[in-house]
Design a protein around this motif. Sequence first.
Motif, mmCIF file in Angstrom:
data_model
loop_
_atom_site.group_PDB
_atom_site.id
_atom_site.type_symbol
_atom_site.label_atom_id
_atom_site.label_comp_id
_atom_site.label_asym_id
_atom_site.label_seq_id
_atom_site.Cartn_x
_atom_site.Cartn_y
_atom_site.Cartn_z
ATOM 1 N N ASN A 109 12.561 12.105 3.598
ATOM 2 C CA ASN A 109 11.740 12.695 2.552
ATOM 3 C C ASN A 109 10.348 12.935 3.117
ATOM 4 N N ARG A 110 10.028 14.189 3.371
ATOM 5 C CA ARG A 110 8.762 14.543 4.020
ATOM 6 C C ARG A 110 7.547 14.161 3.168
ATOM 7 N N ASP A 112 0.824 -1.213 0.000
ATOM 8 C CA ASP A 112 0.000 0.000 0.000
ATOM 9 C C ASP A 112 0.861 1.267 0.000
ATOM 10 N N LEU A 113 2.091 1.148 0.497
ATOM 11 C CA LEU A 113 2.975 2.316 0.598
ATOM 12 C C LEU A 113 3.797 2.552 -0.675
ATOM 13 N N MET A 114 3.761 1.631 -1.606
ATOM 14 C CA MET A 114 4.567 1.771 -2.819
ATOM 15 C C MET A 114 4.195 2.982 -3.672
ATOM 16 N N PRO A 115 2.913 3.349 -3.794
ATOM 17 C CA PRO A 115 2.622 4.580 -4.542
ATOM 18 C C PRO A 115 3.281 5.814 -3.906
ATOM 19 N N CYS A 116 3.375 5.836 -2.585
ATOM 20 C CA CYS A 116 4.061 6.953 -1.902
ATOM 21 C C CYS A 116 5.530 6.977 -2.291
ATOM 22 N N TYR A 117 6.148 5.803 -2.319
ATOM 23 C CA TYR A 117 7.556 5.700 -2.686
ATOM 24 C C TYR A 117 7.760 6.114 -4.143
ATOM 25 N N ALA A 118 6.845 5.713 -5.004
ATOM 26 C CA ALA A 118 6.953 6.062 -6.423
ATOM 27 C C ALA A 118 6.902 7.576 -6.625
ATOM 28 N N VAL A 119 6.035 8.250 -5.892
ATOM 29 C CA VAL A 119 5.944 9.716 -5.991
ATOM 30 C C VAL A 119 7.254 10.352 -5.526
ATOM 31 N N ALA A 120 7.803 9.856 -4.427
ATOM 32 C CA ALA A 120 9.062 10.412 -3.910
ATOM 33 C C ALA A 120 10.218 10.173 -4.879
ATOM 34 N N LEU A 121 10.201 9.049 -5.570
ATOM 35 C CA LEU A 121 11.268 8.742 -6.530
ATOM 36 C C LEU A 121 11.269 9.683 -7.730
ATOM 37 N N GLU A 122 10.150 10.329 -7.998
ATOM 38 C CA GLU A 122 10.089 11.266 -9.119
ATOM 39 C C GLU A 122 11.007 12.461 -8.912
#
Length: 167
Positions: free
Chosen positions: A131-132, A89-99
């Motif tokens: 990463n906030r 469930d947290l992977m979309p958050c990680y994907a946004v931060a990776l941008e």
Amino acid sequence: MNRKLIIILVIAVAALISSAVVVAWFVLEQNPKFAASLVGVTAYKPESRWLEAGLDPEVSTFDITGTHKQTQVDNDAMVLAFVQDHYADLMPCYAVALESEDLAGRLDMRFGVKPDGTVALVEVIGSELENRVLEDCAVETARHWRLPPTGKETLMKFNADFSFSYE
């Protein structure tokens, strides 16, 4: 001492000092956390947190009569299974931060769960990612999770860590 020897000695010391400066600059440029520790910058402290309105996580007790009362709940096994099931469930958050930057590391979170299984407290207690955006997103996502009823009369608290890496 003869003049040639003094000149050679001065040149050698200057070369040694300049080499040390270049090496130090390279090391500090590649590792900003290490550089910050050398100059006394305080360690990163995550601030992402959500707490259910009116809840005091230190003294919260609940009436568990009725449907929420359970006995013999293995909370450790329940928490472990739940965290493993919801890590994705947290992977979309990680994907946004990776941008915006390449990130890898661990995110440590604390949870407080009410007897009915609803999450009443979520906070980031440690972050190698620093990463906030990711931390806020993780808290917002996790606050909507629902665990099985705990069978406890108090807020069940537990910590969980999530590791993120990319290839």
